[in-house]
Motif scaffolding. Structure first.
Motif, short mmCIF file in Angstrom:
data_model
loop_
_atom_site.label_atom_id
_atom_site.label_comp_id
_atom_site.label_asym_id
_atom_site.label_seq_id
_atom_site.Cartn_x
_atom_site.Cartn_y
_atom_site.Cartn_z
N VAL A 108 0.84 -1.20 0.00
CA VAL A 108 0.00 0.00 0.00
C VAL A 108 0.87 1.25 0.00
O VAL A 108 0.60 2.22 -0.73
CB VAL A 108 -0.95 -0.01 1.21
N VAL A 109 1.93 1.25 0.81
CA VAL A 109 2.85 2.38 0.82
C VAL A 109 3.47 2.57 -0.56
O VAL A 109 3.61 3.70 -1.05
CB VAL A 109 3.94 2.19 1.89
N ALA A 110 3.83 1.47 -1.21
CA ALA A 110 4.43 1.55 -2.55
C ALA A 110 3.45 2.16 -3.55
O ALA A 110 3.82 3.01 -4.36
CB ALA A 110 4.86 0.16 -3.02
N ALA A 111 2.18 1.73 -3.48
CA ALA A 111 1.18 2.25 -4.41
C ALA A 111 0.92 3.74 -4.17
O ALA A 111 0.87 4.54 -5.11
CB ALA A 111 -0.12 1.46 -4.28
N ILE A 112 0.77 4.12 -2.91
CA ILE A 112 0.50 5.53 -2.59
C ILE A 112 1.69 6.41 -2.96
O ILE A 112 1.53 7.49 -3.53
CB ILE A 112 0.16 5.67 -1.09
N ALA A 113 2.90 5.94 -2.63
CA ALA A 113 4.09 6.74 -2.95
C ALA A 113 4.27 6.88 -4.45
O ALA A 113 4.63 7.96 -4.94
CB ALA A 113 5.32 6.08 -2.33
N TRP A 192 -5.63 17.51 -9.90
CA TRP A 192 -6.36 16.25 -9.88
C TRP A 192 -6.55 15.70 -11.29
O TRP A 192 -6.36 14.51 -11.53
CB TRP A 192 -7.71 16.45 -9.19
N GLU A 193 -6.93 16.56 -12.22
CA GLU A 193 -7.15 16.12 -13.59
C GLU A 193 -5.86 15.61 -14.22
O GLU A 193 -5.86 14.59 -14.91
CB GLU A 193 -7.72 17.28 -14.43
N PHE A 194 -4.76 16.33 -14.00
CA PHE A 194 -3.51 15.98 -14.66
C PHE A 194 -2.86 14.74 -14.05
O PHE A 194 -2.44 13.83 -14.75
CB PHE A 194 -2.53 17.16 -14.58
N HIS A 195 -2.76 14.71 -12.72
CA HIS A 195 -1.98 13.67 -12.06
C HIS A 195 -2.78 12.43 -11.68
O HIS A 195 -2.19 11.36 -11.51
CB HIS A 195 -1.32 14.23 -10.80
N ILE A 196 -4.08 12.55 -11.54
CA ILE A 196 -4.85 11.42 -11.01
C ILE A 196 -5.90 10.93 -12.01
O ILE A 196 -5.80 9.83 -12.55
CB ILE A 196 -5.53 11.80 -9.67
N ARG A 197 -6.89 11.78 -12.26
CA ARG A 197 -8.07 11.30 -12.97
C ARG A 197 -7.79 10.91 -14.42
O ARG A 197 -8.20 9.84 -14.87
CB ARG A 197 -9.16 12.39 -12.93
N ARG A 198 -7.11 11.75 -15.15
CA ARG A 198 -6.91 11.49 -16.57
C ARG A 198 -5.45 11.20 -16.89
O ARG A 198 -4.91 11.66 -17.88
CB ARG A 198 -7.38 12.69 -17.40
N SER A 199 -4.81 10.44 -16.06
CA SER A 199 -3.41 10.11 -16.30
C SER A 199 -3.22 8.61 -16.10
O SER A 199 -4.07 7.94 -15.50
CB SER A 199 -2.50 10.88 -15.33
N PRO A 200 -2.11 8.06 -16.60
CA PRO A 200 -1.82 6.64 -16.38
C PRO A 200 -1.28 6.36 -14.99
O PRO A 200 -0.85 5.25 -14.72
CB PRO A 200 -0.77 6.35 -17.46
N LEU A 202 -2.68 5.95 -12.05
CA LEU A 202 -3.35 4.92 -11.28
C LEU A 202 -2.90 3.53 -11.70
O LEU A 202 -2.70 2.64 -10.86
CB LEU A 202 -4.87 5.05 -11.43
N PHE A 203 -2.76 3.33 -13.00
CA PHE A 203 -2.29 2.02 -13.48
C PHE A 203 -0.86 1.75 -13.02
O PHE A 203 -0.54 0.66 -12.56
CB PHE A 203 -2.36 1.97 -15.01
N MET A 204 0.01 2.76 -13.13
CA MET A 204 1.39 2.59 -12.69
C MET A 204 1.45 2.32 -11.19
O MET A 204 2.24 1.49 -10.73
CB MET A 204 2.19 3.86 -13.03
N SER A 205 0.62 3.00 -10.44
CA SER A 205 0.59 2.80 -8.99
C SER A 205 0.17 1.38 -8.65
O SER A 205 0.78 0.72 -7.79
CB SER A 205 -0.38 3.81 -8.36
N ALA A 241 13.62 -1.85 -8.19
CA ALA A 241 13.65 -2.10 -9.63
C ALA A 241 12.67 -1.21 -10.38
O ALA A 241 12.87 -0.91 -11.55
CB ALA A 241 13.33 -3.57 -9.91
N MET A 242 11.62 -0.78 -9.70
CA MET A 242 10.62 0.08 -10.33
C MET A 242 10.73 1.52 -9.85
O MET A 242 9.82 2.33 -10.05
CB MET A 242 9.22 -0.45 -10.04
N GLY A 243 11.85 1.86 -9.26
CA GLY A 243 11.99 3.17 -8.64
C GLY A 243 11.93 4.33 -9.60
O GLY A 243 11.53 5.43 -9.21
N THR A 244 12.30 4.15 -10.86
CA THR A 244 12.29 5.26 -11.81
C THR A 244 11.24 5.07 -12.91
O THR A 244 11.30 5.72 -13.94
CB THR A 244 13.68 5.40 -12.48
N GLY A 245 10.29 4.18 -12.68
CA GLY A 245 9.27 3.93 -13.68
C GLY A 245 8.99 2.46 -13.80
O GLY A 245 9.91 1.64 -13.72
N SER A 246 7.73 2.10 -13.99
CA SER A 246 7.38 0.68 -14.00
C SER A 246 7.28 0.10 -15.40
O SER A 246 6.89 -1.06 -15.55
CB SER A 246 6.02 0.49 -13.28
N HIS A 247 7.62 0.86 -16.43
CA HIS A 247 7.51 0.30 -17.78
C HIS A 247 8.70 -0.61 -18.07
O HIS A 247 9.79 -0.47 -17.51
CB HIS A 247 7.35 1.39 -18.83
#
Length: 448
Positions: A108-113, A192-200, A202-205, A241-247
């Motif tokens: 949960v901490v990883a997802a929120i962070a 909210w629009e840029f970082h949460i609602r209409r951005s990827p 949530l999927f990355m988190s 391993a995912m510290g700079t991006g999960s792609h």
């Protein structure tokens, strides 16, 4: 016929990727971090509680987020990071006796962070240090969660004070003044629009949180089978391993660096532990290790792991001394589990999701371009601001999709090309807008 130099090019590229390239100067931040770590451990040793000093090192990670010059705004950010580290250590420590819930807490901490760190413009090292501190806290001796959290908070706040004082002294001695650059903040709705609602985001988190959860569950199963209790290393490895991006592309390179750096790091750790150093020597060694990690981390994560690994081993095994061969084997095994989970998570993306994200963002940017071209002089600055947001989000999505696995990139190749064209049109319009007199009169809002 290929020359020897041409044949050797792939090998040279691999070596350059491993060793890294020159980054920005890190001497002052690295020295500051090393001094903070050494002082924290030395104070605990002087109080005849060296184990407290090893826990306090988790709070010294706060210094890794400090810029070269720490002014009041940076000091507030660092204080918030120290509080976050302390709270994460507290919750993880309270749940450390329950393996499953400790894993859930770390995930949960990883997802929120992962969700909030880029949204709040937290500087590198981003979410990985917070998650690693949480994972390590789940492996500390139980029954001292509040004490450990207070130690982490005290060390973190001490780092903030040292950073502010060091900046002030250096400014006076060198008569050097840094011009503070203030970037206007987004409104909450835009944020909210840029970082949460209409951005990827949530999927990355979800992908990062899921990786840490699966790694922890698998590591707990292996630990139960082998009779060990160090499953937190797997969660730390997955987060790092995912510290700079999960792609996928970033994760593959990061995993390679992590495994090679860890293998070299355990050798250093074995040399330190086998020599049975005195407590004050450990304080000096930890300061040097933190300095080395901070100094080379921008250049090469693999080289940084050579310093981070013995540091993590010393911290995580506070009061839990064990046979050295078993300690090294556990470290490598759990790291491999975490890295394997990260590799699999890097593949967990659908072509449909990537296509939908690109299409939606491209359409939104095109609509913003049309609205800007049709805008009147009284509202053109507002339309340019909206265009800037949508163009930035489109570039972010393009970067992330371009780093996914080959099958996804191939499937959305045409969408990526169209998105690049839309992004170029937006960039031209934004460049022209900055030269308009009625727009230049007022500063534009930009991303934090």
């Amino acid at each position: 016929m290929m020359t020897a130099a041409q044949v050797d090019q792939p090998g040279r590229r691999w070596v350059r990727a491993l060793v890294g390239s020159a980054g920005p100067p890190r001497l002052i931040p690295a020295a500051r971090t090393g001094v903070c770590t050494g002082i924290a451990v030395a104070v605990a040793v002087a109080a005849h509680r060296p184990d407290w000093g090893l826990v306090a090192v988790l709070g010294c990670f706060t210094s890794q987020y400090a810029p070269r010059d720490v002014r009041w705004r940076a000091a507030l950010t660092l204080t918030g990071i120290a509080l976050s580290l302390s709270f994460a250590v507290l919750v993880a420590g309270l749940l450390s006796t329950h393996r499953f819930w400790a894993v859930v807490c770390t995930a949960v901490v990883a997802a929120i962070a992962t969700l909030l760190v880029p949204a709040l413009a937290i500087p590198p090292p981003g979410m990985s240090v917070i998650v690693i501190a949480t994972a390590v806290a789940t492996g500390l001796p139980s029954g001292h969660a509040v004490r450990n959290a207070l130690l982490v908070l005290a060390a973190g706040c001490g780092c903030v004070v040292i950073a502010v004082l060091e900046t002030a002294v250096r400014t006076v001695l060198l008569r050097h003044t840094t011009v503070a650059t203030t970037s206007p903040r987004l409104s909450f709705r835009d944020w909210w629009e840029f970082h949460i609602r209409r951005s990827p985001a949530l999927f990355m988190s979800a992908r990062v949180g899921g990786t840490v959860f699966v790694a922890g569950v698998l590591a707990n199963a292996v630990a139960s089978a082998l009779g060990t209790s160090r499953s937190y290393w797997a969660m730390a490895a997955g987060a790092a391993a995912m510290g700079t991006g999960s792609h996928g592309a970033v994760v593959r390179l990061r995993v390679t660096h992590y495994l090679l750096g860890s293998c070299a790091g355990v050798i250093v750790a074995a040399a330190i532990l086998s020599s049975d150093p005195a407590p004050y020597v450990i304080a000096v060694l930890l300061g040097l290790l933190m300095f080395g990690a901070e100094f080379v981390v921008i250049r090469s994560y693999a080289l940084a792991l050579v310093f981070i690994t013995p540091l993590a081993i010393l911290i995580a095994h506070t009061g839990r001394a064990g046979p050295l061969p078993a300690l090294v084997a556990d470290r490598l095994l759990e790291s491999a589990i975490g890295c394997a989970c990260a590799l699999l998570a890097g593949l967990a993306i659908t072509k449909r999701w990537a296509q939908r994200q690109l299409a939606a963002s491209s359409t939104a940017t095109l609509d913003a371009i049309k609205a800007t071209l049709a805008a009147t002089p009284t509202n053109v600055d507002r339309e340019l601001h909206a265009l800037r947001l949508r163009s930035t989000r489109l570039d972010l999505i393009r970067t992330r999709v371009s780093g996914e696995r080959k099958a996804v990139r191939t499937a959305v190749a045409s969408a990526l090309q169209e998105a690049a064209q839309v992004s170029a049109q937006a960039a031209c319009l934004l460049s022209a807008g900055r030269n308009m007199p009625h727009v230049a009169e007022r500063p534009h809002r930009s991303l934090p």
